[in-house]
Structure formats: structure tokens, C-alpha cells
Scaffold this active site. Sequence first.
Site, short mmCIF file in Angstrom:
data_model
loop_
_atom_site.label_atom_id
_atom_site.label_comp_id
_atom_site.label_asym_id
_atom_site.label_seq_id
_atom_site.Cartn_x
_atom_site.Cartn_y
_atom_site.Cartn_z
N ASP A 214 -0.21 15.55 44.87
CA ASP A 214 -0.13 17.01 44.94
C ASP A 214 -0.97 17.50 46.11
OD1 ASP A 214 -0.03 19.74 44.42
OD2 ASP A 214 -1.23 19.64 42.58
N MET B 236 -5.02 13.86 43.93
CA MET B 236 -4.93 15.04 44.80
C MET B 236 -4.93 14.61 46.26
SD MET B 236 -4.64 17.72 42.88
CE MET B 236 -4.71 18.92 44.23
N HIS C 228 5.88 22.73 38.47
CA HIS C 228 4.44 22.50 38.48
C HIS C 228 3.74 23.86 38.45
CE1 HIS C 228 0.87 20.08 39.63
NE2 HIS C 228 0.53 21.12 40.39
N HIS D 165 -0.86 22.01 35.65
CA HIS D 165 -2.01 21.42 36.35
C HIS D 165 -3.19 22.37 36.18
CE1 HIS D 165 -3.84 20.19 40.54
NE2 HIS D 165 -4.60 19.83 39.52
N MET E 214 -6.69 23.52 36.86
CA MET E 214 -7.88 23.44 37.72
C MET E 214 -8.90 24.40 37.15
SD MET E 214 -5.74 23.19 41.24
CE MET E 214 -4.32 23.80 40.34
N ASP F 124 0.20 25.76 38.49
CA ASP F 124 -1.21 25.62 38.84
C ASP F 124 -2.05 26.70 38.19
OD1 ASP F 124 -1.29 23.36 40.72
OD2 ASP F 124 -0.03 24.62 41.98
N MET G 226 -5.67 28.20 37.70
CA MET G 226 -6.99 28.18 38.36
C MET G 226 -7.88 29.26 37.77
SD MET G 226 -5.88 27.77 42.32
CE MET G 226 -4.54 26.68 42.84
N SER H 187 5.87 23.43 43.07
CA SER H 187 4.72 24.20 42.58
C SER H 187 4.98 25.68 42.76
CB SER H 187 3.47 23.80 43.36
OG SER H 187 2.45 24.75 43.10
C1 DX5 Z 1 -3.40 22.97 45.11
C2 DX5 Z 1 -2.34 22.93 44.04
C3 DX5 Z 1 -1.02 22.48 44.54
C4 DX5 Z 1 -0.40 23.37 45.57
C5 DX5 Z 1 0.43 22.53 46.46
O1 DX5 Z 1 -4.63 23.16 44.51
O2 DX5 Z 1 -2.72 22.06 42.99
O3 DX5 Z 1 -0.12 22.25 43.45
O4 DX5 Z 1 0.42 24.37 45.02
O5 DX5 Z 1 0.94 23.32 47.49
P1 DX5 Z 1 1.52 22.68 48.83
O6 DX5 Z 1 2.67 21.78 48.44
O7 DX5 Z 1 1.96 23.87 49.61
O8 DX5 Z 1 0.41 21.90 49.49
ZN ZN Z 2 -1.21 21.46 41.54
#
Ligand code: DX5
Ligand code: ZN
Length: 227
Positions: free
Chosen positions: A179, A141, A37, A70, A72, A39, A41, A14
Site C-alpha cells: 500500500d 507499507m 480499501h 486499513h 491507521m 483508510d 485515520m 483506496s
Molecule cells: C496511505 C494510505 C494508502 C493511500 C494510498 O496512508 O494507507 O492506502 O490511500 O494512496 P496512493 O495509491 O495514491 O499512494
Molecule cells: Zn491504506
Amino acid sequence: MADVADFDVRINPSILAADFVNMQAELARIATADFVHVDVMDNHFVPNLTFGPQMVERIQATSPVPLDVHLMISDADRWAPEYAEIGAASVTFHLEAAAQPVDLARRLRSIGARAGVAVKPATPVEQLFDVLDEFDQILVMTVEPGFGGQSFMADQMPKLRRLADEARRRGSQVWLQVDGGVGESTIAQAADAGADTFVAGSAVFGADDPGAAITALRSAAASAHRH
Ligand code: DX5
Ligand code: ZN
């Protein structure tokens, strides 16, 4: 002893844990990963803000591996297709943020992306059992979404196991992703419960040698996966 050779393990670092102003160099460090990956947000669905389609498009142009986006974000029905149009290999939206998840998955596939759906820790997976074939991956998750570096929620393993059992019972090819808090000390639990696709942020980008971290995670998952 499990035969690890016949089991596909995917390790998706990620970039939330990467240095955002050195993105090109950071991406080059994970060339042995399966996907990167990404993220996204929106400071609404989760209390954090990252980046949008323009940045994802630049990552897509620079990344040595395909993108696993991903989302969010709220109102996934409206925004998710844009990420498929950029060319992301995989686009995962949250079940909690979509009004018509099956229609949205079909739309993503029609654009050419793998369609993924994610569930937060408090969201049951049973509602997906009858529509497993509509998705290419399901993300369970293992932290509350929003931030990297949180602790792995082992209490999500029974849910993952129920999903894996159901997928197997139906002969489904859907990938099962975890994740949040995934690292060398936790990946075996998720693999044992049936996950085959692993997101790891801090465990990869926080390592001195991300390539070695990817190899170590891959082998820990492969040895633990139940057959
Ligand atoms: C959290 C994200 C993850 C995050 C994971 O909301 O969706 O993808 O980056 O990070 P680690 O592996 O550090 O928990
Ligand atoms: Zn993620």
C-alpha cells in the site's frame, strides 16, 4: 514464462483518492475491483484525519465489493473490533498501534472478519514470523502512512521478499499486501517480491477509466509475480 492464470491477484482501490462527497458514484466506478480499501485515520497515529465507523458503515452498505479496512489509528485493541462488527470483510490494524496483536487478530476472526496486520516502513517483519497463521493478511507499507499520492518506497522490497520467503517456507496461506505509491510503473516490483494484494489510490481514482486501470494493474502484477 509464468503461468498467470493460476495466481490470484487482488486489486483494492483506496477511496482516500476518491471524491468523498460523491462516494456512491465513486464506488460504482470500481465494481471490478476485489475489495475497496478504506483508510481510517485518527490524526494521532498519523497526522491526517478521515472518517470513523459511521462513514465506514455507509460505505459498506453502498459498495459493490467487500471492504478492506486499513486502520491507521492508535489503540487498535480498543477500536478495531467495531469495524469487524460493521461487516467489513477484512480489518487491518497497525502492529505499532496494538498492545496484543495476536489476541486482537483472534477477536477479529471470531467476529467474522479477515484479520490483517500492517507494518510501517521502519518496522521489521521478523517479529511476525512465528505468528503468521494468526493473520489472514500482512500489509507492508510502501509509504509512510497518512497520505495518498506519495512515492513508492522500493527499499521496502527486501523486507517484503523476506516475508514472502518465510510464508512460503511455512506453507502459509497469508495474503501479502502492499500500500502506497502502487501504480502501473511500480506494481511489478512488489509482485516480483511476493505481494499478491495491491492497494492503489491515485492510480485508480486518478485515471479517466478506473475499470481499465484496475485491469492494467491486475495484468502487470500477474505477469511479474514470481512462482
Ligand atoms: C496511505 C494510505 C494508502 C493511500 C494510498 O496512508 O494507507 O492506502 O490511500 O494512496 P496512493 O495509491 O495514491 O499512494
Ligand atoms: Zn491504506
